[in-house]
Scaffold this active site. Structure first.
Site, PDB file in Angstrom:
ATOM      1  N   LYS A  45      88.621  26.754  45.464  1.00  0.00           N
ATOM      2  CA  LYS A  45      89.032  27.785  45.003  1.00  0.00           C
ATOM      3  C   LYS A  45      88.459  29.280  45.330  1.00  0.00           C
ATOM      4  O   LYS A  45      89.038  30.315  45.217  1.00  0.00           O
ATOM      5  CB  LYS A  45      89.179  27.708  43.464  1.00  0.00           C
ATOM      6  CG  LYS A  45      89.800  26.534  42.845  1.00  0.00           C
ATOM      7  CD  LYS A  45      89.723  26.401  41.264  1.00  0.00           C
ATOM      8  CE  LYS A  45      89.800  25.020  40.809  1.00  0.00           C
ATOM      9  NZ  LYS A  45      89.464  24.868  39.367  1.00  0.00           N
ATOM     10  N   GLY A  46      87.360  28.940  45.865  1.00  0.00           N
ATOM     11  CA  GLY A  46      86.244  30.110  45.860  1.00  0.00           C
ATOM     12  C   GLY A  46      86.752  31.036  46.791  1.00  0.00           C
ATOM     13  O   GLY A  46      86.227  32.231  46.783  1.00  0.00           O
ATOM     14  N   ASP A 102      85.044  30.889  51.431  1.00  0.00           N
ATOM     15  CA  ASP A 102      83.873  31.687  50.796  1.00  0.00           C
ATOM     16  C   ASP A 102      82.561  31.683  51.450  1.00  0.00           C
ATOM     17  O   ASP A 102      81.938  32.745  51.553  1.00  0.00           O
ATOM     18  CB  ASP A 102      83.953  31.369  49.379  1.00  0.00           C
ATOM     19  CG  ASP A 102      83.594  29.964  48.888  1.00  0.00           C
ATOM     20  OD1 ASP A 102      83.328  28.935  49.858  1.00  0.00           O
ATOM     21  OD2 ASP A 102      83.664  29.526  47.640  1.00  0.00           O
ATOM     22  N   ASP A 105      77.684  26.832  53.911  1.00  0.00           N
ATOM     23  CA  ASP A 105      76.295  26.486  53.387  1.00  0.00           C
ATOM     24  C   ASP A 105      75.654  25.215  54.176  1.00  0.00           C
ATOM     25  O   ASP A 105      75.266  25.506  55.270  1.00  0.00           O
ATOM     26  CB  ASP A 105      76.595  26.236  52.049  1.00  0.00           C
ATOM     27  CG  ASP A 105      75.097  25.838  51.251  1.00  0.00           C
ATOM     28  OD1 ASP A 105      74.126  26.555  51.137  1.00  0.00           O
ATOM     29  OD2 ASP A 105      75.298  24.554  50.593  1.00  0.00           O
ATOM     30  N   PHE A 154      71.613  30.567  45.013  1.00  0.00           N
ATOM     31  CA  PHE A 154      72.867  30.290  44.701  1.00  0.00           C
ATOM     32  C   PHE A 154      73.458  31.465  43.988  1.00  0.00           C
ATOM     33  O   PHE A 154      73.055  31.991  43.033  1.00  0.00           O
ATOM     34  CB  PHE A 154      72.662  29.183  43.358  1.00  0.00           C
ATOM     35  CG  PHE A 154      74.157  28.469  43.413  1.00  0.00           C
ATOM     36  CD1 PHE A 154      74.488  27.422  44.192  1.00  0.00           C
ATOM     37  CD2 PHE A 154      75.005  28.857  42.216  1.00  0.00           C
ATOM     38  CE1 PHE A 154      75.933  27.065  43.896  1.00  0.00           C
ATOM     39  CE2 PHE A 154      76.179  28.581  42.014  1.00  0.00           C
ATOM     40  CZ  PHE A 154      76.749  27.450  42.825  1.00  0.00           C
ATOM     41  N   ASP A 161      82.358  30.509  41.863  1.00  0.00           N
ATOM     42  CA  ASP A 161      81.910  29.963  40.518  1.00  0.00           C
ATOM     43  C   ASP A 161      80.543  29.012  40.483  1.00  0.00           C
ATOM     44  O   ASP A 161      80.064  28.576  41.461  1.00  0.00           O
ATOM     45  CB  ASP A 161      83.052  29.207  40.178  1.00  0.00           C
ATOM     46  CG  ASP A 161      82.873  27.491  40.787  1.00  0.00           C
ATOM     47  OD1 ASP A 161      82.652  27.546  41.801  1.00  0.00           O
ATOM     48  OD2 ASP A 161      82.860  26.537  39.757  1.00  0.00           O
ATOM     49  N   ARG A 167      83.751  33.530  38.347  1.00  0.00           N
ATOM     50  CA  ARG A 167      84.665  33.778  39.421  1.00  0.00           C
ATOM     51  C   ARG A 167      85.441  35.264  39.580  1.00  0.00           C
ATOM     52  O   ARG A 167      85.578  35.817  40.516  1.00  0.00           O
ATOM     53  CB  ARG A 167      86.090  32.578  39.439  1.00  0.00           C
ATOM     54  CG  ARG A 167      85.700  31.290  39.784  1.00  0.00           C
ATOM     55  CD  ARG A 167      86.835  30.619  40.325  1.00  0.00           C
ATOM     56  NE  ARG A 167      86.683  29.236  40.278  1.00  0.00           N
ATOM     57  CZ  ARG A 167      86.082  28.543  41.111  1.00  0.00           C
ATOM     58  NH1 ARG A 167      85.691  29.059  42.403  1.00  0.00           N
ATOM     59  NH2 ARG A 167      86.170  27.265  41.027  1.00  0.00           N
TER      60      ARG A 167
HETATM   61  P1  5GP Z   1      78.871  23.274  52.433  1.00  0.00           P
HETATM   62  O1  5GP Z   1      79.743  21.999  52.759  1.00  0.00           O
HETATM   63  O2  5GP Z   1      79.055  24.243  53.633  1.00  0.00           O
HETATM   64  O3  5GP Z   1      77.458  22.864  51.907  1.00  0.00           O
HETATM   65  O4  5GP Z   1      79.575  23.744  51.164  1.00  0.00           O
HETATM   66  C1  5GP Z   1      80.321  25.142  51.295  1.00  0.00           C
HETATM   67  C2  5GP Z   1      80.818  25.090  49.619  1.00  0.00           C
HETATM   68  O5  5GP Z   1      79.984  25.047  48.840  1.00  0.00           O
HETATM   69  C3  5GP Z   1      81.393  26.385  49.533  1.00  0.00           C
HETATM   70  O6  5GP Z   1      82.947  26.408  49.842  1.00  0.00           O
HETATM   71  C4  5GP Z   1      80.989  26.607  48.057  1.00  0.00           C
HETATM   72  O7  5GP Z   1      82.244  26.230  47.328  1.00  0.00           O
HETATM   73  C5  5GP Z   1      80.064  25.981  47.726  1.00  0.00           C
HETATM   74  N1  5GP Z   1      78.538  26.568  47.964  1.00  0.00           N
HETATM   75  C6  5GP Z   1      77.684  26.779  48.531  1.00  0.00           C
HETATM   76  N2  5GP Z   1      76.823  27.415  48.206  1.00  0.00           N
HETATM   77  C7  5GP Z   1      77.015  28.295  47.074  1.00  0.00           C
HETATM   78  C8  5GP Z   1      76.756  29.227  46.461  1.00  0.00           C
HETATM   79  O8  5GP Z   1      75.731  29.802  46.723  1.00  0.00           O
HETATM   80  N3  5GP Z   1      77.448  29.898  45.261  1.00  0.00           N
HETATM   81  C9  5GP Z   1      78.575  28.980  44.865  1.00  0.00           C
HETATM   82  N4  5GP Z   1      79.219  29.483  43.899  1.00  0.00           N
HETATM   83  N5  5GP Z   1      79.086  27.915  45.805  1.00  0.00           N
HETATM   84  C10 5GP Z   1      78.449  27.636  46.781  1.00  0.00           C
HETATM   85 MG    MG Z   2      84.434  26.270  48.313  1.00  0.00          MG
END
Ligand code: 5GP
Ligand code: MG
Length: 182
Positions: A45-46, A102, A105, A154, A161, A167
């Protein structure tokens, strides 16, 4: 006014608006030679707020679809397991696709999504992430469009969220660690 659960504002409304306009202009140039409108795939949803602002700033005609994946639950660390909760409804074979996310990470979520989409034989797949935390990368992912590189903290707001909260904040802020360590 800063939300009580946040320790600081990382990106203001103004900074986000300016950068979204720049990203849209970069995409307009990248899409200029395309024969058919690109398909923007928002990762729910981000990315909902980001994609809404981005396509309003875009001059290029585009189609929009969404997919939803889950890898987090109510935690602030990725579980490493990606699940498709909602797939796109469009056939992407032979099409130019831009994935709108969004935040990039560990890269695990996007690596999974990009591999899944590439297997459907699109003409091209590009990636646009509003935020990037390069220090956290576990698997290689290349993004053609990045809004901001940010430190390893974070963040919430502007669609992002923590346990479904924050959000709707129009800016992006750093959550107080006490909020998720309770
Ligand atoms: P990845 O698979 O790259 O580790 O994760 C990506 C997803 O993790 C993003 O789409 C998001 O939903 C969530 N995410 C990663 N870091 C953050 C953060 O600092 N804040 C939030 N709210 N979500 C995050
Ligand atoms: Mg996400």
């Amino acid at each position: 006014m800063l939300h009580d659960d946040l320790k600081s504002v990382l990106l203001t409304e103004e900074e986000i608006r300016t950068r979204v306009a720049e990203l849209a202009a970069m995409m307009d140039s990248a899409c200029a030679a395309a024969e058919q409108p690109p398909l923007m795939i928002g990762v729910l949803k981000g990315s909902f707020m980001f994609i809404a602002d981005l396509i309003r700033a875009l001059k290029t005609e585009c189609a929009v679809d969404f997919m939803a994946v889950s890898s987090y639950g109510a935690k602030s660390e990725t579980s490493g397991q990606v699940r498709i909760l909602k797939d796109i409804g469009e056939n992407i074979e032979g099409r130019d696709v831009i994935v709108i996310e969004d935040i990039l990470d560990s890269g695990i979520t996007l690596r999974y999504i990009l591999d899944l989409l590439n297997a459907r034989r699109p003409k091209s797949v590009k990636l646009c992430a509003l935020l990037d935390k390069p220090a956290r990368r576990k698997v290689p992912v290349e993004a053609q469009f990045i809004g901001f590189s940010i430190p390893d903290e974070f963040v919430v707001g502007y669609g992002l969220d923590y346990a479904e909260k924050y959000r709707g904040l129009p800016y992006i802020g750093v959550l107080k660690p006490s909020v998720y360590m309770e």
